[in-house]
Design a protein around this motif. Structure first.
Motif, PDB file in Angstrom:
ATOM      1  N   LEU A  55       0.803  -1.156   0.079  1.00 46.01           N
ATOM      2  CA  LEU A  55       0.008  -0.028   0.181  1.00 46.01           C
ATOM      3  C   LEU A  55       0.932   1.375   0.094  1.00 46.01           C
ATOM      4  O   LEU A  55       1.934   1.474   0.581  1.00 46.01           O
ATOM      5  CB  LEU A  55      -0.969   0.115   1.173  1.00 46.01           C
ATOM      6  CG  LEU A  55      -1.861  -1.086   1.388  1.00 46.01           C
ATOM      7  CD1 LEU A  55      -2.424  -0.965   2.932  1.00 46.01           C
ATOM      8  CD2 LEU A  55      -2.754  -1.382   0.511  1.00 46.01           C
ATOM      9  N   PHE A  59      -2.707   4.243   1.983  1.00 46.67           N
ATOM     10  CA  PHE A  59      -3.331   3.164   1.914  1.00 46.67           C
ATOM     11  C   PHE A  59      -4.077   2.865   0.527  1.00 46.67           C
ATOM     12  O   PHE A  59      -4.839   1.759   0.557  1.00 46.67           O
ATOM     13  CB  PHE A  59      -4.676   3.085   3.133  1.00 46.67           C
ATOM     14  CG  PHE A  59      -3.954   3.037   4.424  1.00 46.67           C
ATOM     15  CD1 PHE A  59      -3.786   1.720   4.941  1.00 46.67           C
ATOM     16  CD2 PHE A  59      -3.631   4.142   5.347  1.00 46.67           C
ATOM     17  CE1 PHE A  59      -3.428   1.674   6.376  1.00 46.67           C
ATOM     18  CE2 PHE A  59      -3.039   4.060   6.443  1.00 46.67           C
ATOM     19  CZ  PHE A  59      -2.956   2.765   6.987  1.00 46.67           C
ATOM     20  N   TYR A 211      -8.709  -3.487   1.365  1.00 50.19           N
ATOM     21  CA  TYR A 211      -7.855  -2.244   0.748  1.00 50.19           C
ATOM     22  C   TYR A 211      -8.112  -2.379  -0.740  1.00 50.19           C
ATOM     23  O   TYR A 211      -7.424  -1.631  -1.497  1.00 50.19           O
ATOM     24  CB  TYR A 211      -6.299  -2.758   1.210  1.00 50.19           C
ATOM     25  CG  TYR A 211      -6.155  -2.496   2.541  1.00 50.19           C
ATOM     26  CD1 TYR A 211      -5.992  -1.796   3.399  1.00 50.19           C
ATOM     27  CD2 TYR A 211      -6.081  -4.003   3.255  1.00 50.19           C
ATOM     28  CE1 TYR A 211      -5.861  -1.585   4.745  1.00 50.19           C
ATOM     29  CE2 TYR A 211      -5.925  -4.119   4.622  1.00 50.19           C
ATOM     30  CZ  TYR A 211      -5.545  -2.628   5.512  1.00 50.19           C
ATOM     31  OH  TYR A 211      -5.665  -2.931   6.729  1.00 50.19           O
TER      32      TYR A 211
END
Length: 217
Positions: A55, A59, A211
């Motif tokens: 990431l 993020f 994510y």
């Protein structure tokens, strides 16, 4: 300083060589920290096959790294572990131990060129169609061109769907109108950085999913 030339999966290779003050894990002759060994239970991916989600500092998902390189980034202080291996697998050096990461985050933000097009790959298409046949909804094992290439169909996101072996064999080089079939969902090209990443990853770790913006299964 962070590795300033990381590129997402699907980006052209060779345009941005990596530079780093830490030893690089690639090619295989390079090493993680000296005397590092991995306690890997039977059935888990090996050093060469396992991937770790990288990431950005914000993020944003960037790419899937080989585990060896991910460990080097963490040991060198360029990244931090967000999620470790739930099995508790460890790597050891002469001076420290580290839980094998599943997700890591860069310590400093890197700018990545935006690329709107997602490369068409088998892995990406299977993720898009959630491993379900575009014709009958059964578990998909193959990829089929809706308009066969022998009939002028193109190899594009809009003309490809996941298909079970039975439907693929039965359809052969026919058009849907000739069979009286209809697609369950109109195929479209996915968009977003997480899709560029999934296009190059056959199996996504479940810990990655929060994510990636959308479920991958």
């Amino acid at each position: 300083m962070p590795d300033r030339h990381l590129s997402p999966i699907g980006a052209p290779r060779g345009l941005a060589p990596r530079t780093s003050s830490c030893p690089e894990p690639d090619p295989p002759a390079a090493h993680a920290p000296e005397s590092t060994t991995a306690e890997t239970p039977i059935g888990l991916p090996t050093w060469g096959r396992r991937r770790v989600l990288l990431l950005n500092a914000t993020f944003e998902p960037l790419t899937a790294l080989p585990m060896r390189r991910a460990v080097v980034l963490v040991v060198c202080g360029k990244a931090e572990v967000v999620h470790g291996d739930p099995t508790g697998t460890m790597v050891h050096s002469a001076k420290s131990s580290l839980v094998v990461p599943s997700v890591i985050r860069l310590s400093n933000y890197v700018r990545v060129p935006y690329r709107a097009k997602v490369p068409l790959t088998r892995a990406g298409l299977m993720h898009r169609d959630r491993y379900r046949c575009g014709y009958c909804g059964a578990r998909a094992e193959t990829v089929d061109h809706v308009v066969p290439r022998s009939r002028g169909g193109q190899h594009t996101w809009q003309n490809c769907v996941a298909s079970c072996a039975k439907c693929n064999h039965r359809k052969a080089d026919k058009l849907l109108s000739e069979l009286g079939w209809r697609l369950r969902v109109v195929p479209t090209a996915p968009r977003g950085p997480h899709w560029r990443l999934l296009a190059g990853v056959v199996e996504a770790d479940p810990l990655w999913l929060p994510y990636l913006g959308e479920p991958a299964a």
